[in-house]
Design a protein around this motif. Sequence first.
Motif, PDB file in Angstrom:
ATOM      1  N   THR A  21       0.833  -1.211   0.000  1.00 18.92           N
ATOM      2  CA  THR A  21       0.000   0.000   0.000  1.00 18.92           C
ATOM      3  C   THR A  21       0.864   1.255   0.000  1.00 18.92           C
ATOM      4  OG1 THR A  21      -1.747  -1.179   1.171  1.00 18.92           O
ATOM      5  CG2 THR A  21      -1.825   1.229   1.230  1.00 18.92           C
ATOM      6  N   ILE A  25       1.111   3.972  -3.137  1.00 22.40           N
ATOM      7  CA  ILE A  25       0.842   5.402  -2.936  1.00 22.40           C
ATOM      8  C   ILE A  25       2.086   6.223  -3.271  1.00 22.40           C
ATOM      9  CG2 ILE A  25       0.295   7.164  -1.201  1.00 22.40           C
ATOM     10  CD1 ILE A  25      -1.494   5.005   0.148  1.00 22.40           C
ATOM     11  N   GLY A  28       2.578   6.246  -6.984  1.00 26.97           N
ATOM     12  CA  GLY A  28       1.562   7.131  -7.574  1.00 26.97           C
ATOM     13  C   GLY A  28       1.947   8.587  -7.481  1.00 26.97           C
ATOM     14  N   HIS A  29       2.498   8.981  -6.337  1.00 22.72           N
ATOM     15  CA  HIS A  29       2.917  10.377  -6.168  1.00 22.72           C
ATOM     16  C   HIS A  29       4.224  10.660  -6.898  1.00 22.72           C
ATOM     17  CE1 HIS A  29      -0.178  11.898  -3.535  1.00 22.72           C
ATOM     18  NE2 HIS A  29      -0.135  10.760  -2.875  1.00 22.72           N
ATOM     19  N   THR A  34      -1.063  10.291  -9.471  1.00 19.70           N
ATOM     20  CA  THR A  34      -2.153  10.844  -8.654  1.00 19.70           C
ATOM     21  C   THR A  34      -2.490  12.276  -9.046  1.00 19.70           C
ATOM     22  OG1 THR A  34      -0.573  11.409  -6.907  1.00 19.70           O
ATOM     23  CG2 THR A  34      -1.772   9.352  -6.656  1.00 19.70           C
ATOM     24  N   VAL A  67      -4.025   3.574  -5.764  1.00 23.87           N
ATOM     25  CA  VAL A  67      -3.136   4.647  -5.281  1.00 23.87           C
ATOM     26  C   VAL A  67      -3.912   5.692  -4.479  1.00 23.87           C
ATOM     27  CG1 VAL A  67      -1.414   4.285  -7.103  1.00 23.87           C
ATOM     28  CG2 VAL A  67      -3.219   5.992  -7.443  1.00 23.87           C
ATOM     29  N   HIS A  68      -5.151   5.370  -4.144  1.00 26.12           N
ATOM     30  CA  HIS A  68      -5.998   6.154  -3.246  1.00 26.12           C
ATOM     31  C   HIS A  68      -6.445   7.512  -3.805  1.00 26.12           C
ATOM     32  CE1 HIS A  68      -4.345   3.119  -0.529  1.00 26.12           C
ATOM     33  NE2 HIS A  68      -5.486   3.244   0.127  1.00 26.12           N
ATOM     34  N   SER A 102      -9.333  -4.099  -6.210  1.00 24.77           N
ATOM     35  CA  SER A 102      -8.837  -3.775  -4.875  1.00 24.77           C
ATOM     36  C   SER A 102      -9.066  -4.942  -3.918  1.00 24.77           C
ATOM     37  CB  SER A 102      -9.532  -2.513  -4.360  1.00 24.77           C
ATOM     38  OG  SER A 102      -9.161  -2.242  -3.036  1.00 24.77           O
TER      39      SER A 102
END
Length: 189
Positions: A21, A25, A28-29, A34, A67-68, A102
Motif C-alpha cells: 500500500t 501510494i 503514484g505520487h 495521482t 493509489v488512493h 482492490s
Amino acid sequence: MSDTKPARTKWLRIGALIALTVALIAIGHATGVTEHLTRERIQATMLELGALGFLAYLAMFSVGELVHVPGMVFVAAAILAYGPVMGFAAGMVGALVSLTISFYVVRTVGGQPLGDVQRPMLKRMLAHLDERPIVTIAVLRLLVQMLPALNYALAMSKVRFRDYLVGSMLGLVPVIAIAAFAFDWLFAR
C-alpha cells in the motif's frame, strides 16, 4: 510451536500489505499518476479515445483506487463525459471493477486476518458483517462510498466476494445516481 507459525504468517501478510500500500501510494505520487488523475484529464482521455475511452476509464479507475485517488473523481468524469444516464452506468461499472481489483489485491496479499479476531469489541463489530453481509456492506457503501480503508477491511474479513460485490452495488446505486444528476446539474450551468 504450531500456533506461532500461523500467527507469524498472518503478521507477515499484513506487513506485506502495508508495504504494498505504501509503495503504491509512493509510486503514484512519485510518477505523478495521482496528480494526473483529475476529473478533467480523465474526462478528456475518455472523450479523445472514443470507444476505447471506456476501457481506459476502467484502467484509470482501477489504478486510481489502488493509489488512493477518490472514487468520486472518476464518477464525476464519467458523468460529465457521457451524460447523466450513460455516465451513471459507466460510473457503476467502473466503481465495481475497481473495487473488485482492490478486493482481490488486498485479499491475495493480506489474507483474511479479521476473520479470526478475538477482541470482543472487534468481534461485535464484525458480527454484523457475518450475520448480514450484503445489508451491512450496502449501508457502509452509502456512508463512505469507495473509501479504500473500507475495501481493505472488507477484503481482510471473511466476507464472500459475491456478498462484497452485491452489497457494494446496492450501496453505490443511490450514491452514484444522486451524483449523476448533481454533477450534471452543477456543471451544466
